[in-house]
Design a protein around this motif. Structure first.
Motif, PDB file in Angstrom:
ATOM      1  N   LEU A  34       0.996  -1.180   0.027  1.00  0.00           N
ATOM      2  CA  LEU A  34      -0.214   0.011  -0.083  1.00  0.00           C
ATOM      3  C   LEU A  34       1.231   1.242  -0.412  1.00  0.00           C
ATOM      4  CD1 LEU A  34      -3.148  -1.314   1.918  1.00  0.00           C
ATOM      5  CD2 LEU A  34      -2.909  -0.904  -0.235  1.00  0.00           C
ATOM      6  N   LEU A  35       1.769   1.039   0.630  1.00  0.00           N
ATOM      7  CA  LEU A  35       2.767   2.401   1.019  1.00  0.00           C
ATOM      8  C   LEU A  35       4.214   2.645  -0.968  1.00  0.00           C
ATOM      9  CD1 LEU A  35       4.962   2.086   4.585  1.00  0.00           C
ATOM     10  CD2 LEU A  35       3.284   3.785   3.178  1.00  0.00           C
ATOM     11  N   LYS A  36       3.323   1.734  -1.163  1.00  0.00           N
ATOM     12  CA  LYS A  36       4.304   1.853  -3.018  1.00  0.00           C
ATOM     13  C   LYS A  36       2.803   1.923  -3.276  1.00  0.00           C
ATOM     14  CE  LYS A  36       8.258   0.011  -3.804  1.00  0.00           C
ATOM     15  NZ  LYS A  36       9.151   0.262  -4.606  1.00  0.00           N
ATOM     16  N   GLY A  37       1.543   2.205  -3.242  1.00  0.00           N
ATOM     17  CA  GLY A  37       1.031   2.509  -3.774  1.00  0.00           C
ATOM     18  C   GLY A  37       0.883   1.212  -5.541  1.00  0.00           C
ATOM     19  N   LEU A  38       0.960   0.024  -5.113  1.00  0.00           N
ATOM     20  CA  LEU A  38       0.918  -0.977  -6.196  1.00  0.00           C
ATOM     21  C   LEU A  38      -0.820  -2.074  -5.879  1.00  0.00           C
ATOM     22  CD1 LEU A  38       4.326  -2.086  -5.999  1.00  0.00           C
ATOM     23  CD2 LEU A  38       3.261  -1.535  -7.841  1.00  0.00           C
TER      24      LEU A  38
ATOM     25  N   TYR B 176      11.098 -14.270  -0.726  1.00  0.00           N
ATOM     26  CA  TYR B 176      12.234 -13.557  -1.371  1.00  0.00           C
ATOM     27  C   TYR B 176      11.283 -13.085  -2.653  1.00  0.00           C
ATOM     28  CZ  TYR B 176      16.474 -14.254   0.860  1.00  0.00           C
ATOM     29  OH  TYR B 176      16.903 -14.783   2.173  1.00  0.00           O
ATOM     30  N   LYS B 177      10.334 -13.619  -3.463  1.00  0.00           N
ATOM     31  CA  LYS B 177      10.113 -12.341  -5.000  1.00  0.00           C
ATOM     32  C   LYS B 177       9.382 -11.525  -4.305  1.00  0.00           C
ATOM     33  CE  LYS B 177       9.273 -16.906  -7.519  1.00  0.00           C
ATOM     34  NZ  LYS B 177       8.746 -17.623  -8.476  1.00  0.00           N
ATOM     35  N   ILE B 178       8.401 -12.034  -2.875  1.00  0.00           N
ATOM     36  CA  ILE B 178       7.538 -10.720  -2.848  1.00  0.00           C
ATOM     37  C   ILE B 178       8.796  -9.631  -2.195  1.00  0.00           C
ATOM     38  CG2 ILE B 178       5.651  -9.765  -0.642  1.00  0.00           C
ATOM     39  CD1 ILE B 178       4.534 -12.572  -1.269  1.00  0.00           C
ATOM     40  N   ALA B 179       9.971  -9.930  -1.408  1.00  0.00           N
ATOM     41  CA  ALA B 179      10.411  -8.747  -1.180  1.00  0.00           C
ATOM     42  C   ALA B 179      10.873  -7.741  -2.411  1.00  0.00           C
ATOM     43  CB  ALA B 179      11.891  -9.306  -0.141  1.00  0.00           C
ATOM     44  N   PHE B 180      11.481  -8.804  -3.339  1.00  0.00           N
ATOM     45  CA  PHE B 180      12.109  -8.363  -4.591  1.00  0.00           C
ATOM     46  C   PHE B 180      10.823  -7.629  -5.055  1.00  0.00           C
ATOM     47  CE2 PHE B 180      15.343 -12.095  -4.801  1.00  0.00           C
ATOM     48  CZ  PHE B 180      16.223 -11.693  -4.510  1.00  0.00           C
ATOM     49  N   ALA B 181      10.206  -7.794  -5.148  1.00  0.00           N
ATOM     50  CA  ALA B 181       8.502  -6.672  -6.206  1.00  0.00           C
ATOM     51  C   ALA B 181       8.275  -5.740  -5.114  1.00  0.00           C
ATOM     52  CB  ALA B 181       7.083  -7.840  -5.658  1.00  0.00           C
ATOM     53  N   LEU B 182       8.252  -5.341  -3.970  1.00  0.00           N
ATOM     54  CA  LEU B 182       8.069  -4.477  -3.082  1.00  0.00           C
ATOM     55  C   LEU B 182       9.439  -3.642  -2.783  1.00  0.00           C
ATOM     56  CD1 LEU B 182       5.738  -6.528  -0.279  1.00  0.00           C
ATOM     57  CD2 LEU B 182       5.455  -4.427  -1.660  1.00  0.00           C
ATOM     58  N   ASP B 183      10.629  -4.559  -3.135  1.00  0.00           N
ATOM     59  CA  ASP B 183      11.769  -3.476  -3.341  1.00  0.00           C
ATOM     60  C   ASP B 183      12.216  -3.400  -1.663  1.00  0.00           C
ATOM     61  OD1 ASP B 183      14.173  -2.592  -3.580  1.00  0.00           O
ATOM     62  OD2 ASP B 183      13.587  -0.315  -4.457  1.00  0.00           O
ATOM     63  N   VAL B 184      12.169  -4.253  -1.379  1.00  0.00           N
ATOM     64  CA  VAL B 184      12.616  -4.376   0.966  1.00  0.00           C
ATOM     65  C   VAL B 184      13.402  -5.667   0.964  1.00  0.00           C
ATOM     66  CG1 VAL B 184      10.648  -3.254   1.385  1.00  0.00           C
ATOM     67  CG2 VAL B 184      10.668  -5.165   1.724  1.00  0.00           C
TER      68      VAL B 184
ATOM     69  N   PHE C 254      12.163   0.720   7.564  1.00  0.00           N
ATOM     70  CA  PHE C 254      11.096   0.656   6.009  1.00  0.00           C
ATOM     71  C   PHE C 254      10.669   1.156   6.178  1.00  0.00           C
ATOM     72  CE2 PHE C 254      15.330  -1.404   5.665  1.00  0.00           C
ATOM     73  CZ  PHE C 254      15.659  -1.287   4.123  1.00  0.00           C
ATOM     74  N   LEU C 255       9.414   1.023   6.796  1.00  0.00           N
ATOM     75  CA  LEU C 255       7.851   1.811   7.054  1.00  0.00           C
ATOM     76  C   LEU C 255       8.460   3.612   6.787  1.00  0.00           C
ATOM     77  CD1 LEU C 255       5.877   0.317   8.699  1.00  0.00           C
ATOM     78  CD2 LEU C 255       6.341   0.470   6.840  1.00  0.00           C
ATOM     79  N   GLU C 256       9.248   3.700   7.786  1.00  0.00           N
ATOM     80  CA  GLU C 256       9.697   5.087   7.981  1.00  0.00           C
ATOM     81  C   GLU C 256      10.297   5.448   6.715  1.00  0.00           C
ATOM     82  OE1 GLU C 256      12.030   7.463  10.686  1.00  0.00           O
ATOM     83  OE2 GLU C 256      10.209   5.639  11.666  1.00  0.00           O
ATOM     84  N   LEU C 257      10.836   5.222   6.127  1.00  0.00           N
ATOM     85  CA  LEU C 257      12.327   5.360   4.830  1.00  0.00           C
ATOM     86  C   LEU C 257      10.576   5.298   3.654  1.00  0.00           C
ATOM     87  CD1 LEU C 257      15.180   2.387   4.851  1.00  0.00           C
ATOM     88  CD2 LEU C 257      15.021   5.731   4.282  1.00  0.00           C
ATOM     89  N   TYR C 258       9.136   4.459   3.251  1.00  0.00           N
ATOM     90  CA  TYR C 258       9.032   4.736   2.909  1.00  0.00           C
ATOM     91  C   TYR C 258       8.051   5.480   2.487  1.00  0.00           C
ATOM     92  CZ  TYR C 258       9.886   0.392  -0.159  1.00  0.00           C
ATOM     93  OH  TYR C 258      10.505  -0.787  -1.114  1.00  0.00           O
ATOM     94  N   ASN C 259       7.944   6.538   3.831  1.00  0.00           N
ATOM     95  CA  ASN C 259       7.083   7.612   4.372  1.00  0.00           C
ATOM     96  C   ASN C 259       7.856   8.878   3.362  1.00  0.00           C
ATOM     97  OD1 ASN C 259       4.239   6.363   5.329  1.00  0.00           O
ATOM     98  ND2 ASN C 259       5.195   5.978   6.831  1.00  0.00           N
ATOM     99  N   GLU C 260       8.786   8.467   4.133  1.00  0.00           N
ATOM    100  CA  GLU C 260       9.857   9.804   3.792  1.00  0.00           C
ATOM    101  C   GLU C 260       9.682   9.699   2.348  1.00  0.00           C
ATOM    102  OE1 GLU C 260      11.170  12.410   4.932  1.00  0.00           O
ATOM    103  OE2 GLU C 260      10.325  11.502   7.261  1.00  0.00           O
ATOM    104  N   ASN C 261       9.532   8.587   0.761  1.00  0.00           N
ATOM    105  CA  ASN C 261       9.627   8.882  -0.195  1.00  0.00           C
ATOM    106  C   ASN C 261       8.671   9.254  -0.998  1.00  0.00           C
ATOM    107  OD1 ASN C 261      12.406   8.117  -0.798  1.00  0.00           O
ATOM    108  ND2 ASN C 261      11.776   5.868  -0.336  1.00  0.00           N
TER     109      ASN C 261
END
Lengths: 89, 89
Positions: free
Chosen positions: B22-26, B58-66, B80-87
């Motif tokens: 959701l944070l990535k808007g996907l 791992y596939k999911i992590a790669f797809a989400l880039d985390v 990483f939540l914070e990093l994403y929120n910042e972005n």
């Protein structure tokens, strides 16, 4: 995801599990038993031949008394390796 | 391992995956596609109904880039939540 990357992912997990088992002075049969696995199945996890499930990863972490994250994060892995080494002294 | 603990483990993973998506808007269909899953299968992972395999984690992590470890370590997760929120700002 290509087959080489898959193999590498499974191998890293297997090697970390083995490292902790040896540091704890446990035999494969012991970990396998406390996880409810066959010894051969457990062995193939250590060899990186299995695409282990989430729940089985947790079972192994509980049996080894380490957090699951130390299988996936290098810093955590080395931190717990050191902790275990300290406890051996 | 009892069924409640199993469910909790699967649920925590599913919730963290959903949070990052959701944070990535996907949309679910997008992640499912890049992982090679059916949308319904991916949805059941987010709902905590699946005992996901190592490779699929791992596939999911790669797809989400985390990093995978942020699914399993609280500190990493919040970092990483914070990093994403910042972005997003």
């Amino acid at each position: 995801m290509d087959i080489e990357l898959r193999n590498d992912i499974q191998k890293v997990l297997g090697e970390r599990i083995k490292k902790f088992r040896l540091l704890k002075g446990l035999r494969q049969t012991e970990i396998a038993k406390s996880c409810g696995f066959y010894k051969s199945g457990y062995n193939s996890i250590e060899l990186g031949l299995r695409n282990v499930s989430l729940i089985n990863i947790y079972k192994i972490a509980f049996a080894l008394d380490v957090p699951v994250s130390c299988f996936f994060n290098d810093d955590e892995f080395y931190k717990f390796l050191e902790l275990y080494n300290e406890n051996q002294k």
